[in-house]
Design a protein around this motif. Structure first.
Motif, PDB file in Angstrom:
ATOM      1  N   ASN A  94       0.801  -1.237   0.000  1.00 23.63           N
ATOM      2  CA  ASN A  94       0.000   0.000   0.000  1.00 23.63           C
ATOM      3  C   ASN A  94       0.824   1.274   0.000  1.00 23.63           C
ATOM      4  O   ASN A  94       0.320   2.348  -0.283  1.00 23.63           O
ATOM      5  CB  ASN A  94      -0.964  -0.001   1.191  1.00 23.63           C
ATOM      6  N   ARG A  95       2.129   1.173   0.350  1.00 23.35           N
ATOM      7  CA  ARG A  95       2.969   2.385   0.331  1.00 23.35           C
ATOM      8  C   ARG A  95       4.425   1.972   0.164  1.00 23.35           C
ATOM      9  O   ARG A  95       4.754   0.780   0.169  1.00 23.35           O
ATOM     10  CB  ARG A  95       2.776   3.231   1.600  1.00 23.35           C
ATOM     11  N   GLY A  96       5.277   2.979   0.007  1.00 27.29           N
ATOM     12  CA  GLY A  96       6.716   2.735  -0.019  1.00 27.29           C
ATOM     13  C   GLY A  96       7.152   1.814  -1.143  1.00 27.29           C
ATOM     14  O   GLY A  96       6.601   1.818  -2.247  1.00 27.29           O
TER      15      GLY A  96
ATOM     16  N   GLY B 278       6.879  -1.388  -1.498  1.00 32.91           N
ATOM     17  CA  GLY B 278       5.905  -2.393  -1.930  1.00 32.91           C
ATOM     18  C   GLY B 278       5.007  -1.870  -3.031  1.00 32.91           C
ATOM     19  O   GLY B 278       4.749  -2.554  -4.033  1.00 32.91           O
TER      20      GLY B 278
ATOM     21  N   VAL C 111       0.705 -10.025   7.439  1.00 34.35           N
ATOM     22  CA  VAL C 111       1.644 -11.158   7.495  1.00 34.35           C
ATOM     23  C   VAL C 111       1.662 -11.841   8.863  1.00 34.35           C
ATOM     24  O   VAL C 111       2.213 -12.939   8.997  1.00 34.35           O
ATOM     25  CB  VAL C 111       3.080 -10.740   7.087  1.00 34.35           C
TER      26      VAL C 111
ATOM     27  N   ASN D 236       7.821  -8.188   1.326  1.00 35.71           N
ATOM     28  CA  ASN D 236       8.345  -6.821   1.453  1.00 35.71           C
ATOM     29  C   ASN D 236       8.018  -6.173   2.804  1.00 35.71           C
ATOM     30  O   ASN D 236       8.777  -5.336   3.291  1.00 35.71           O
ATOM     31  CB  ASN D 236       7.757  -5.982   0.297  1.00 35.71           C
TER      32      ASN D 236
ATOM     33  N   ALA E 257       7.685  -4.912   6.450  1.00 36.99           N
ATOM     34  CA  ALA E 257       8.590  -4.942   7.607  1.00 36.99           C
ATOM     35  C   ALA E 257       8.307  -3.741   8.499  1.00 36.99           C
ATOM     36  O   ALA E 257       7.697  -2.753   8.066  1.00 36.99           O
ATOM     37  CB  ALA E 257      10.055  -4.935   7.158  1.00 36.99           C
ATOM     38  N   ILE E 258       8.761  -3.852   9.752  1.00 40.54           N
ATOM     39  CA  ILE E 258       8.560  -2.768  10.730  1.00 40.54           C
ATOM     40  C   ILE E 258       9.827  -2.556  11.556  1.00 40.54           C
ATOM     41  O   ILE E 258      10.746  -3.377  11.523  1.00 40.54           O
ATOM     42  CB  ILE E 258       7.394  -3.093  11.708  1.00 40.54           C
TER      43      ILE E 258
ATOM     44  N   THR F 255       6.914  -9.891  12.681  1.00 38.76           N
ATOM     45  CA  THR F 255       6.542  -9.403  11.343  1.00 38.76           C
ATOM     46  C   THR F 255       7.630  -9.711  10.310  1.00 38.76           C
ATOM     47  O   THR F 255       7.368 -10.297   9.257  1.00 38.76           O
ATOM     48  CB  THR F 255       6.292  -7.872  11.392  1.00 38.76           C
TER      49      THR F 255
ATOM     50  N   VAL G  30      12.647  -9.156   0.847  1.00 38.50           N
ATOM     51  CA  VAL G  30      13.193  -7.800   0.879  1.00 38.50           C
ATOM     52  C   VAL G  30      13.895  -7.629   2.229  1.00 38.50           C
ATOM     53  O   VAL G  30      13.270  -7.485   3.272  1.00 38.50           O
ATOM     54  CB  VAL G  30      12.109  -6.738   0.651  1.00 38.50           C
TER      55      VAL G  30
ATOM     56  N   TYR H 187      15.796  -4.420  14.231  1.00 36.30           N
ATOM     57  CA  TYR H 187      15.808  -4.461  12.759  1.00 36.30           C
ATOM     58  C   TYR H 187      16.952  -5.340  12.249  1.00 36.30           C
ATOM     59  O   TYR H 187      16.740  -6.231  11.421  1.00 36.30           O
ATOM     60  CB  TYR H 187      15.939  -3.040  12.225  1.00 36.30           C
TER      61      TYR H 187
ATOM     62  N   GLY I  44      18.810  -0.818  -0.956  1.00 35.55           N
ATOM     63  CA  GLY I  44      19.603   0.388  -0.703  1.00 35.55           C
ATOM     64  C   GLY I  44      18.825   1.323   0.210  1.00 35.55           C
ATOM     65  O   GLY I  44      17.707   1.006   0.637  1.00 35.55           O
TER      66      GLY I  44
ATOM     67  N   MET J 154       9.898   4.582   6.099  1.00 42.54           N
ATOM     68  CA  MET J 154      10.899   3.918   6.926  1.00 42.54           C
ATOM     69  C   MET J 154      12.281   4.523   6.719  1.00 42.54           C
ATOM     70  O   MET J 154      13.017   4.777   7.666  1.00 42.54           O
ATOM     71  CB  MET J 154      10.952   2.412   6.610  1.00 42.54           C
TER      72      MET J 154
HETATM   73  N1  LIG Z   1      13.554   2.378   2.935  1.00 41.83           N
HETATM   74  C1  LIG Z   1      14.780   1.934   3.056  1.00 41.83           C
HETATM   75  O1  LIG Z   1      15.770   2.719   3.066  1.00 41.83           O
HETATM   76  C2  LIG Z   1      15.052   0.459   3.195  1.00 41.83           C
HETATM   77  C3  LIG Z   1      16.379   0.019   3.250  1.00 41.83           C
HETATM   78  C4  LIG Z   1      16.643  -1.342   3.341  1.00 41.83           C
HETATM   79  C5  LIG Z   1      15.585  -2.232   3.367  1.00 41.83           C
HETATM   80  N2  LIG Z   1      14.291  -1.786   3.323  1.00 41.83           N
HETATM   81  C6  LIG Z   1      13.222  -2.786   3.372  1.00 41.83           C
HETATM   82  O2  LIG Z   1      12.300  -2.562   2.303  1.00 41.83           O
HETATM   83  C7  LIG Z   1      10.993  -3.029   2.685  1.00 41.83           C
HETATM   84  C8  LIG Z   1       9.978  -1.927   2.459  1.00 41.83           C
HETATM   85  O3  LIG Z   1      10.364  -0.817   3.229  1.00 41.83           O
HETATM   86  P1  LIG Z   1       9.747   0.649   3.060  1.00 41.83           P
HETATM   87  O4  LIG Z   1      10.885   1.587   3.220  1.00 41.83           O
HETATM   88  O5  LIG Z   1       8.865   0.699   1.865  1.00 41.83           O
HETATM   89  O6  LIG Z   1       8.864   0.700   4.417  1.00 41.83           O
HETATM   90  P2  LIG Z   1       7.543   1.508   4.777  1.00 41.83           P
HETATM   91  O7  LIG Z   1       7.416   2.709   3.906  1.00 41.83           O
HETATM   92  O8  LIG Z   1       7.584   1.683   6.260  1.00 41.83           O
HETATM   93  O9  LIG Z   1       6.366   0.473   4.402  1.00 41.83           O
HETATM   94  C9  LIG Z   1       6.258  -0.724   5.102  1.00 41.83           C
HETATM   95  C10 LIG Z   1       5.084  -1.505   4.549  1.00 41.83           C
HETATM   96  O10 LIG Z   1       4.979  -2.729   5.307  1.00 41.83           O
HETATM   97  C11 LIG Z   1       3.626  -2.852   5.723  1.00 41.83           C
HETATM   98  N3  LIG Z   1       3.454  -3.698   6.903  1.00 41.83           N
HETATM   99  C12 LIG Z   1       3.955  -3.518   8.145  1.00 41.83           C
HETATM  100  N4  LIG Z   1       3.520  -4.511   8.962  1.00 41.83           N
HETATM  101  C13 LIG Z   1       2.741  -5.326   8.212  1.00 41.83           C
HETATM  102  C14 LIG Z   1       2.008  -6.504   8.464  1.00 41.83           C
HETATM  103  N5  LIG Z   1       1.951  -7.070   9.689  1.00 41.83           N
HETATM  104  N6  LIG Z   1       1.343  -7.086   7.433  1.00 41.83           N
HETATM  105  C15 LIG Z   1       1.368  -6.539   6.195  1.00 41.83           C
HETATM  106  N7  LIG Z   1       2.007  -5.396   5.899  1.00 41.83           N
HETATM  107  C16 LIG Z   1       2.690  -4.806   6.900  1.00 41.83           C
HETATM  108  C17 LIG Z   1       3.168  -1.427   5.942  1.00 41.83           C
HETATM  109  O11 LIG Z   1       1.753  -1.375   6.029  1.00 41.83           O
HETATM  110  P3  LIG Z   1       0.968  -0.199   6.863  1.00 41.83           P
HETATM  111  O12 LIG Z   1       0.841   0.956   5.908  1.00 41.83           O
HETATM  112  O13 LIG Z   1      -0.328  -0.853   7.227  1.00 41.83           O
HETATM  113  O14 LIG Z   1       1.820   0.127   8.061  1.00 41.83           O
HETATM  114  C18 LIG Z   1       3.743  -0.776   4.703  1.00 41.83           C
HETATM  115  O15 LIG Z   1       2.947  -1.051   3.585  1.00 41.83           O
HETATM  116  C19 LIG Z   1      11.118  -3.468   4.145  1.00 41.83           C
HETATM  117  O16 LIG Z   1      11.323  -4.862   4.205  1.00 41.83           O
HETATM  118  C20 LIG Z   1      12.362  -2.733   4.620  1.00 41.83           C
HETATM  119  O17 LIG Z   1      12.976  -3.368   5.721  1.00 41.83           O
HETATM  120  C21 LIG Z   1      14.005  -0.473   3.244  1.00 41.83           C
END
Ligand SMILES: NC(=O)c1ccc[n+]([C@@H]2O[C@H](COP(=O)([O-])OP(=O)(O)OC[C@H]3O[C@@H](n4cnc5c(N)ncnc54)[C@H](OP(=O)(O)O)[C@@H]3O)[C@@H](O)[C@H]2O)c1
Length: 238
Positions: free
Chosen positions: A17-19, A21, A67, A93, A95-96, A118, A145, A162, A193, A199
């Motif tokens: 739904n955001r980010g 994903g 999840v 994808n 994560a929290i 999660t 991811v 984390y 990256g 996040m």
């Molecule tokens: N951004 C970065 O710099 C970065 C770097 C390295 C790795 N990552 C990884 O990339 C992935 C995506 O990160 P992002 O930056 O896009 O994070 P984000 O913007 O915080 O989005 C996280 C997504 O995960 C969902 N989520 C959380 N708990 C959930 C659950 N129990 N069931 C289903 N969905 C759930 C959230 O849904 P809600 O909207 O309902 O909360 C949201 O859609 C993650 O695995 C993160 O660890 C990110």
């Protein structure tokens, strides 16, 4: 560009739904895929799907997907069995808790438990729920991811929930890859990256680039690698 001929892939994305994903969902649908855009809040999933759908040739179908909800995952898998009949790609994808505010020596273990629930068990049970559908695919792939923050090779202090959860996700990647190798299911971990999302915060690279790093493992050809950890298609030390 479709990777596997004229039949559109069926792709499941958690946290769609955001980010990252949502951007992965968009990039898959740009290739013509049918995307099940998972969201724990159905209204947020429908909003994301409405935003993306007009600009892509593939079909975006928002689905309720938490999840941590075993019963909900089983119900969704039954629904997808009846509607789509298979899943070609699962992108774990969601994560929290990028807990930069604490260190391991002072960690709130409730936060750590939630992260493990999660980021590790969530990805694990989502994979188990969709495994029978992945087995019906001629080109099954599972994409974890992860993050370089989960690399034992470079791990130091900080963000303990984390980092430990992503290290465990990497271990799960290799274990599942080994167990599913003979079934032809490719299981790989990717680091997007540092990306400017809720996040990642401001200053990271654009969503398109982070998602492209994930798409590398989504688009792997048959006979492609399994049990890898990459960013932008290049190896990251475990
Ligand atoms: N951004 C970065 O710099 C970065 C770097 C390295 C790795 N990552 C990884 O990339 C992935 C995506 O990160 P992002 O930056 O896009 O994070 P984000 O913007 O915080 O989005 C996280 C997504 O995960 C969902 N989520 C959380 N708990 C959930 C659950 N129990 N069931 C289903 N969905 C759930 C959230 O849904 P809600 O909207 O309902 O909360 C949201 O859609 C993650 O695995 C993160 O660890 C990110």
């Amino acid at each position: 560009m479709r990777q596997h001929g004229p039949v559109a892939r069926v792709v499941v994305v958690t946290g769609g739904n955001r980010g990252l994903g949502r951007e992965v969902a968009r990039q898959c649908a740009l290739r013509g895929d049918t995307v099940l855009l998972g969201s724990r809040d159905p209204a947020a999933g429908e909003r994301a799907a409405r935003t993306v759908q007009p600009h892509v040739p593939g079909r975006i179908r928002p689905v309720r997907l938490d999840v941590t909800d075993t019963t909900g995952l089983a119900a969704l898998a039954a629904d997808v069995t009846a509607t789509e009949g298979r899943v070609d790609v699962l992108v774990n994808n969601a994560a929290i808790h990028y807990d930069t505010w604490q260190d391991a020596a002072h960690a709130d273990l409730a936060v750590v438990r939630e992260a493990l629930e999660t980021n590790v068990l969530g990805a694990w049970q989502t994979t188990l729920a969709f495994l029978p559908l992945l087995r019906r695919s001629p080109h099954p792939r599972v994409v974890m991811v992860s993050s370089e923050g989960g690399s034992l090779a470079s791990m130091g202090g900080g963000a303990p929930a984390y980092h430990v959860s992503k290290a465990a996700l990497n271990a799960l990647t290799r274990t599942l890859a080994g167990d599913l190798r003979r079934d032809g299911i490719l299981v790989n971990a990717v680091c997007p990256g540092w990306v400017a999302t809720d996040m990642g915060g401001p200053g990271g690279r654009p969503l398109e680039d982070g998602a492209a790093s994930i798409m590398y493992a989504v688009d792997l050809p048959d006979g492609g690698p399994t049990s890898t950890f990459t960013r932008d298609g290049r190896p990251v030390p475990w």
